[in-house]
Design a protein around this motif. Structure first.
Motif, PDB file in Angstrom:
ATOM      1  N   THR A 175     -63.013  -9.073 -53.024  1.00 58.84           N
ATOM      2  CA  THR A 175     -63.243  -8.185 -53.988  1.00 58.84           C
ATOM      3  C   THR A 175     -63.566  -6.794 -53.118  1.00 58.84           C
ATOM      4  OG1 THR A 175     -64.257  -9.636 -55.491  1.00 58.84           O
ATOM      5  CG2 THR A 175     -64.961  -7.190 -55.782  1.00 58.84           C
ATOM      6  N   ALA A 199     -65.131 -14.899 -52.424  1.00 56.40           N
ATOM      7  CA  ALA A 199     -64.825 -14.165 -53.600  1.00 56.40           C
ATOM      8  C   ALA A 199     -65.379 -12.677 -53.171  1.00 56.40           C
ATOM      9  CB  ALA A 199     -65.640 -14.623 -54.690  1.00 56.40           C
ATOM     10  N   ASP A 222     -61.520 -14.609 -58.759  1.00 58.67           N
ATOM     11  CA  ASP A 222     -62.896 -15.347 -58.140  1.00 58.67           C
ATOM     12  C   ASP A 222     -62.836 -16.678 -58.921  1.00 58.67           C
ATOM     13  OD1 ASP A 222     -63.223 -12.785 -56.840  1.00 58.67           O
ATOM     14  OD2 ASP A 222     -65.181 -12.033 -58.192  1.00 58.67           O
TER      15      ASP A 222
END
Length: 779
Positions: free
Chosen positions: A733, A729, A314
């Motif tokens: 994830t 990001a 990230d």
């Protein structure tokens, strides 16, 4: 423009990477259970560890040969025994063949006067002989009548029956054509004992592979025959292989999806590769740190730690997208720094755990995240091109801003979500946590069914209850076992326990053997007393001269040693109860319930203590493993709570109480709702869910901090660029962990589903609560 710190930072990074690689090259990676056992175990926990490492449960392999006809299965069974008999990985290979059975029978019969617990001077007096012979004659009318009649001339006192009585109640395997077969006769069965510790999964895997290869190489084997195996070692190796396979498959698929997503945004392969530098750096530093701190790295720690280090990817996403939007670097790094400190604070709590597994996880995550953040801060900017030619994200940014503006106006939904989640958890508060280790098991129902069938075929003992102690040498161990046996016999008569085994049943101590030899009369005395003893009995003393000879021989025979059982089936049982370790002997004595499934262990402990046998530890393995699991979870909960408080304190000191509240409320709500969703789906939480929730806090804190950073808002374009970076990001994830959540392996599914759900909720809730008031959209 490159910072003046770039060159020194690059040099330090290169040295650190080289040093990490050197440390890792010398690192010992382990795959046993030691990292997930307490550092300072209690006596009961130590006994459980002993059982898992050296006990019969961990070292027995149950083997079945299926298919074709009975003759073929029998032929293959004998050939397989011949193939494996001299394999050093096995201490015993048995299929119940006649030779082994005869070996056992001869051992017990020829040494009956040293093995029988009934041998005393009184028993071999004239009166004692009379009573013993009368008892043997009475036994002729029972189920063992044919055996008694056969051995009567040489064993009129019935010492063989005294020995066999110790094994009454035990299930024995069925036999056909001189080998063991299943209850239905459709499977030949074998029993193997591994030489290596039950904690050495690699050695167990090698031994099991030897069995498969030996079976595959048997000559003229019918194509429809097949080998099946079960046992703790088989299940452990299979679970490890399944997990490795799933990790490789899902990691590859997840990497492809995340790379595709980043390429779609970056439109640059070099930028994509640069973005992986912090991740790789963090992983290398994390592994090296754990190796230096603990002397080894556990495989599960490595797997979970690498998952946690995924947060590092990230950082580069934030950097590239926000830098392209012209964001303020000073405020950007302040937010990243605070996010890293927040994550490190949460994971630091794990380092205080008494369980090496959690401690390793904490050290790995902290060192890895710090390394990744430092590389992102001081190395990556100098390697980046001056002009980032990213895809124009203004269109998606405008759309995203509208969505986030809407979410901000729906802040009241946050309160509704919290109340709903609280209500769900309140309704099921007693069932939130799983107390069973098998909740983490990846064993299939078919494997469990096969395991139960093979154990039934081989008459396996229930190893749930065990009495154990250690002694400095074999003689001390056997003498203590004999004292314990007398107490256990009494408990068996009282029906507190249904049965038991002690190693002295098979190999009495030297002191006991000498005492029994001393109790035997000379040949002349035996003959004289025998003449008196048979008076009034339907026996002629002249017909019992074999008995006189055998008694005399027993008086002179060498004492029994462990080698005396070599090659017998009894040696497997003895090896499982009398275990030699460096500097000591471990004794494990299985107990069998009298009825039902439970033993009143308090009564057993009290009876042993009353005879000054307090050093004998008695445990219920199921209860003890559950207690360790509970302790593991409880400690993780305590440290996680302390970590959460530390995070709140850190945010308060760094940002002031108002911003700390704006950041922590959405994080807390995301954790609460994730738990509620899992609970509503009927999923009980385990230690892995807790690790997943920690990662949700670590990842989610970055979202909330960026949303709440008033100084970083800048222009509308810059704000949209920040928000786009957060969503990209988050997509990376949720995609990678969502794939993990789809795994059939519980340990992967638990952490994957938790992080995927939690990270998504953390972004949504942070947008509702922490995001600064949106500015008007440009016309």
């Amino acid at each position: 423009m490159k910072s003046r710190l770039f060159k020194p930072a690059l040099l330090i990074w290169l040295v650190a990477m080289l040093a990490s690689v050197l440390v890792i090259s010398q690192t010992r990676f382990v795959a046993d259970l030691s990292a997930f056992m307490p550092k300072l175990p209690s006596a009961r926990q130590q006994m459980l560890i002993d059982q898992l490492r050296d006990g019969a449960i961990a070292r027995i392999v149950l083997v079945g040969i299926e298919g074709s006809d009975e003759a073929e299965r029998g032929r293959l069974s004998r050939l397989l025994v011949d193939k494996l008999a001299h394999n050093a990985r096995f201490t015993s290979v048995q299929n119940g063949d006649r030779q082994t059975q005869q070996h056992d029978q001869q051992y017990f019969f020829n040494n009956r006067y040293l093995l029988s617990p009934a041998v005393t001077p009184q028993r071999f007096s004239a009166a004692g002989l009379h009573d013993a012979i009368q008892g043997t004659l009475d036994a002729m009318s029972g189920d063992a009548g044919l055996i008694v009649k056969k051995i009567l001339p040489r064993d009129p006192t019935g010492e063989t029956l005294q020995i066999l009585e110790q094994f009454i109640g035990e299930n024995q395997p069925s036999t056909s054509d001189d080998i063991w077969v299943s209850r239905d006769g459709k499977r030949a069965v074998l029993l193997l004992q591994l030489g290596e510790s039950g904690l050495n999964t690699d050695a167990q895997a090698a031994a099991l592979e030897d069995v498969k290869q030996a079976f595959a190489s048997l000559p003229a084997r019918h194509a429809d025959t097949r080998l099946v195996m079960s046992g703790t070692s088989v299940i452990s190796v299979a679970s490890r292989n399944i997990i490795q396979s799933e990790v490789e498959r899902l990691a590859t698929l997840g990497t492809v999806l995340v790379v595709a997503l980043l390429l779609l945004v970056y439109r640059s392969l070099p930028l994509l590769l640069l973005g992986l530098i912090p991740v790789v750096s963090g992983a290398l530093v994390g592994i090296a740190s754990v190796s230096l701190g603990f002397g080894h790295v556990h495989g599960l720690t490595l797997g979970f730690g690498t998952t946690l280090i995924g947060e590092a990817v990230d950082y580069s996403i934030y950097l590239f997208i926000q830098r392209a939007g012209g964001g303020n670097p000073g405020h950007f790094w302040r937010t990243i720094r605070l996010g890293v400190l927040t994550s490190a604070t949460g994971f630091a709590a794990l380092m205080c755990s008494s369980f090496p597994g959690l401690s390793q996880l904490g050290l790995y995550s902290i060192s890895g995240l710090l390394a990744a953040a430092l590389v992102t801060r001081y190395v990556l900017p100098g390697l980046m091109p001056q002009q980032l030619n990213l895809r124009d994200l203004s269109g998606p940014g405008l759309l995203l801003q509208k969505v986030l503006d809407s979410l901000t106006r729906l802040r009241w939904l946050l309160l509704v979500a919290m109340l709903t989640a609280t209500a769900v958890l309140a309704l099921h508060h007693q069932d939130i946590w799983s107390r069973q280790l098998n909740a983490l098991s990846s064993t299939s129902a078919a494997q469990n069914k096969l395991d139960a069938e093979l154990r039934g075929d081989l008459g396996g003992n229930d190893m749930r209850y065990v009495a154990s102690f250690s002694a400095p040498d074999q003689e001390s161990a056997l003498q203590l076992a004999e004292r314990s046996r007398r107490v256990l016999q009494q408990l068996s008569r009282q029906n507190v326990i249904g049965g038991f085994h002690t190693p002295d049943e098979l190999l009495p101590s030297l002191a006991t053997q000498k005492a029994r030899q001393a109790a035997l009369p000379t040949a002349a005395e035996t003959a004289s007393r025998l003449t008196q003893a048979v008076q009034g009995l339907p026996l002629d003393a002249a017909a019992l001269q074999g008995f006189v000879s055998d008694v005399e021989r027993s008086r002179q025979q060498p004492l029994l040693s462990r080698d005396s059982l070599h090659g017998s089936a009894a040696s497997v049982l003895l090896d499982s109860m009398l275990i030699q370790r460096p500097g000591s002997y471990l004794v494990l004595m299985p107990l069998r319930p009298a009825s039902g499934e439970n033993i009143a262990l308090d009564k057993v402990r009290a009876a042993l203590a009353a005879q000054q046998l307090g050093q004998v530890t008695v445990i219920d393995l199921l209860e003890e493993t559950t207690a360790i699991f509970d302790s593991y979870t409880h400690e993780a909960l305590v440290f996680s709570s302390l970590g959460s408080l530390a995070i709140l304190l850190l945010l308060w000191l760094s940002c002031g109480w108002l911003q700390a509240v704006r950041v922590t409320i959405p994080l807390g709500c995301a954790v609460l709702c994730t738990v509620a969703i899992l609970d509503a789906c009927g999923i009980q939480l385990t230690i892995l869910h807790l690790v997943g929730l920690l990662l949700v806090v670590a990842i989610g804190s970055n979202y909330a901090l960026f949303f709440a950073n008033k100084q970083q808002l800048g222009s509308d374009d810059q704000q949209r660029q920040v928000e786009v970076s957060l969503v990209v990001a988050n997509l990376a994830t949720v995609t990678s962990f969502g794939l993990l959540g789809s795994s059939s392996v519980p340990v992967l599914s638990f952490i994957g589903s938790t992080v995927a759900i939690g990270a998504l909720l953390a972004l949504v809730f942070a947008a509702m609560m922490a995001r600064m008031t949106p500015r008007a959209l440009p016309r």
